[in-house]
Design a protein around this motif. Structure first.
Motif, PDB file in Angstrom:
ATOM      1  N   UNK A  16      -2.615  -9.240  -1.213  1.00 14.40           N
ATOM      2  CA  UNK A  16      -1.330  -9.737  -0.736  1.00 14.40           C
ATOM      3  C   UNK A  16      -0.896  -9.023   0.548  1.00 14.40           C
ATOM      4  N   UNK A  17      -1.215  -7.731   0.652  1.00 19.53           N
ATOM      5  CA  UNK A  17      -0.748  -6.936   1.788  1.00 19.53           C
ATOM      6  C   UNK A  17      -1.909  -6.574   2.707  1.00 19.53           C
ATOM      7  N   UNK A  18      -1.649  -6.559   4.008  1.00 17.49           N
ATOM      8  CA  UNK A  18      -2.720  -6.206   4.953  1.00 17.49           C
ATOM      9  C   UNK A  18      -3.096  -4.727   4.835  1.00 17.49           C
ATOM     10  N   UNK A  19      -4.291  -4.422   5.290  1.00 18.27           N
ATOM     11  CA  UNK A  19      -4.799  -3.051   5.211  1.00 18.27           C
ATOM     12  C   UNK A  19      -3.857  -2.052   5.876  1.00 18.27           C
ATOM     13  N   UNK A  20      -3.137  -2.476   6.898  1.00 18.83           N
ATOM     14  CA  UNK A  20      -2.254  -1.564   7.641  1.00 18.83           C
ATOM     15  C   UNK A  20      -1.059  -1.088   6.820  1.00 18.83           C
ATOM     16  N   UNK A  21      -0.704  -1.788   5.742  1.00 20.50           N
ATOM     17  CA  UNK A  21       0.445  -1.369   4.927  1.00 20.50           C
ATOM     18  C   UNK A  21       0.061  -1.061   3.476  1.00 20.50           C
ATOM     19  N   UNK A  26      -1.471   1.439   2.055  1.00 22.55           N
ATOM     20  CA  UNK A  26      -1.163   2.802   1.621  1.00 22.55           C
ATOM     21  C   UNK A  26       0.279   2.924   1.160  1.00 22.55           C
ATOM     22  N   UNK A  27       1.186   2.342   1.923  1.00 25.47           N
ATOM     23  CA  UNK A  27       2.608   2.367   1.569  1.00 25.47           C
ATOM     24  C   UNK A  27       2.858   1.583   0.281  1.00 25.47           C
ATOM     25  N   UNK A  28       2.222   0.418   0.158  1.00 26.42           N
ATOM     26  CA  UNK A  28       2.393  -0.426  -1.031  1.00 26.42           C
ATOM     27  C   UNK A  28       1.923   0.316  -2.279  1.00 26.42           C
ATOM     28  N   UNK A  29       0.749   0.949  -2.186  1.00 29.98           N
ATOM     29  CA  UNK A  29       0.234   1.660  -3.358  1.00 29.98           C
ATOM     30  C   UNK A  29       1.026   2.929  -3.664  1.00 29.98           C
ATOM     31  N   UNK A  30       1.630   3.538  -2.645  1.00 29.96           N
ATOM     32  CA  UNK A  30       2.469   4.701  -2.925  1.00 29.96           C
ATOM     33  C   UNK A  30       3.751   4.285  -3.644  1.00 29.96           C
ATOM     34  N   UNK A  31       4.302   3.131  -3.276  1.00 24.87           N
ATOM     35  CA  UNK A  31       5.475   2.612  -3.994  1.00 24.87           C
ATOM     36  C   UNK A  31       5.091   2.299  -5.447  1.00 24.87           C
ATOM     37  N   UNK A  32       3.900   1.740  -5.640  1.00 23.46           N
ATOM     38  CA  UNK A  32       3.428   1.466  -6.996  1.00 23.46           C
ATOM     39  C   UNK A  32       3.320   2.774  -7.802  1.00 23.46           C
ATOM     40  N   UNK A  33       2.791   3.833  -7.183  1.00 29.70           N
ATOM     41  CA  UNK A  33       2.680   5.124  -7.862  1.00 29.70           C
ATOM     42  C   UNK A  33       4.051   5.693  -8.225  1.00 29.70           C
ATOM     43  N   UNK A  34       4.975   5.626  -7.279  1.00 28.03           N
ATOM     44  CA  UNK A  34       6.321   6.140  -7.540  1.00 28.03           C
ATOM     45  C   UNK A  34       6.957   5.378  -8.695  1.00 28.03           C
ATOM     46  N   UNK A  35       6.750   4.056  -8.746  1.00 29.55           N
ATOM     47  CA  UNK A  35       7.344   3.276  -9.842  1.00 29.55           C
ATOM     48  C   UNK A  35       6.766   3.684 -11.184  1.00 29.55           C
ATOM     49  N   UNK A  36       5.504   4.123 -11.207  1.00 31.46           N
ATOM     50  CA  UNK A  36       4.913   4.591 -12.468  1.00 31.46           C
ATOM     51  C   UNK A  36       5.613   5.862 -12.942  1.00 31.46           C
ATOM     52  N   UNK A  37       5.854   6.792 -12.020  1.00 36.20           N
ATOM     53  CA  UNK A  37       6.523   8.034 -12.402  1.00 36.20           C
ATOM     54  C   UNK A  37       7.979   7.789 -12.797  1.00 36.20           C
ATOM     55  N   UNK A  38       8.663   6.938 -12.039  1.00 31.50           N
ATOM     56  CA  UNK A  38      10.047   6.607 -12.384  1.00 31.50           C
ATOM     57  C   UNK A  38      10.117   5.920 -13.748  1.00 31.50           C
ATOM     58  N   UNK A  42      -6.885 -10.688   2.648  1.00 32.19           N
ATOM     59  CA  UNK A  42      -6.335  -9.670   3.522  1.00 32.19           C
ATOM     60  C   UNK A  42      -7.494  -8.887   4.150  1.00 32.19           C
ATOM     61  N   UNK A  43      -7.366  -8.552   5.393  1.00 30.71           N
ATOM     62  CA  UNK A  43      -8.450  -7.841   6.080  1.00 30.71           C
ATOM     63  C   UNK A  43      -8.666  -6.482   5.434  1.00 30.71           C
ATOM     64  N   UNK A  44      -9.894  -6.222   5.074  1.00 28.74           N
ATOM     65  CA  UNK A  44     -10.210  -4.950   4.438  1.00 28.74           C
ATOM     66  C   UNK A  44     -10.697  -3.936   5.452  1.00 28.74           C
TER      67      UNK A  44
END
Length: 176
Positions: free
Chosen positions: A105-110, A112-124, A171-173
């Protein structure tokens, strides 16, 4: 899923008192989830590569909500054990499908940010689950803690069916 996974830790003392459990029995409730999750993870990734991910996520979240309700309706330790173990299937199936969907869904350029938000949501979610379990369990009983967590999951599950399924690899890998 992290809220429901960790809600158990917030209500453990109440379950221990209600079912008169030994420490090993309490520990086995968490182990059952982890064990089922671990043996399901590889086949779940295979499935996520072959089916429509938005539907898989939707069905998984709906079943997760039903299993949370079954945890609430448990009247014996074996019933609760089976309900909690079955939740391991849900997270194991959801994680590869969700991660794959995010990557497409998200381009390679973003990403890292998308997966970091996913990680934060797991901890929250983990923290919210413990606190919610403790508060609701202490106020209304441990069964209500499990019942309440199932409701939002079913709504999110229904919304997942409405998500657009991106083309795999669309999405471009990034080549490593």
């Amino acid at each position: 899923d992290q809220i429901d996974t960790s809600i158990l830790r917030g209500v453990m003392p109440l379950i221990e008192d209600d079912f008169h459990l030994a420490d090993w029995q309490l520990g086995s409730l968490g182990f059952a989830f982890i064990f089922v999750n671990a043996i399901t993870a590889i086949p779940a990734g295979w499935i996520a590569d072959r089916v429509r991910r938005t539907r898989l996520i939707g069905f998984t979240l709906l079943s997760w909500s039903v299993l949370s309700l079954l945890s609430a309706l448990s009247r014996t330790f074996p019933q609760l054990f089976l309900a909690r173990a079955s939740l391991g299937f849900g997270q194991a199936i959801d994680d590869p499908a969700s991660t794959s969907l995010l990557a497409d869904t998200y381009p390679a350029s973003t990403r890292g940010k998308v997966f970091s938000v996913q990680q934060v949501s797991m901890f929250l979610g983990g923290g919210i689950g413990i606190a919610l379990g403790g508060f609701v369990g202490d106020t209304y009983g441990w069964q209500w803690a499990f019942a309440i967590v199932g409701m939002p999951g079913s709504l999110v599950g229904l919304l997942a069916f409405r998500l657009r399924e991106p083309k795999r690899g669309d999405s471009k890998s990034v080549k490593l």
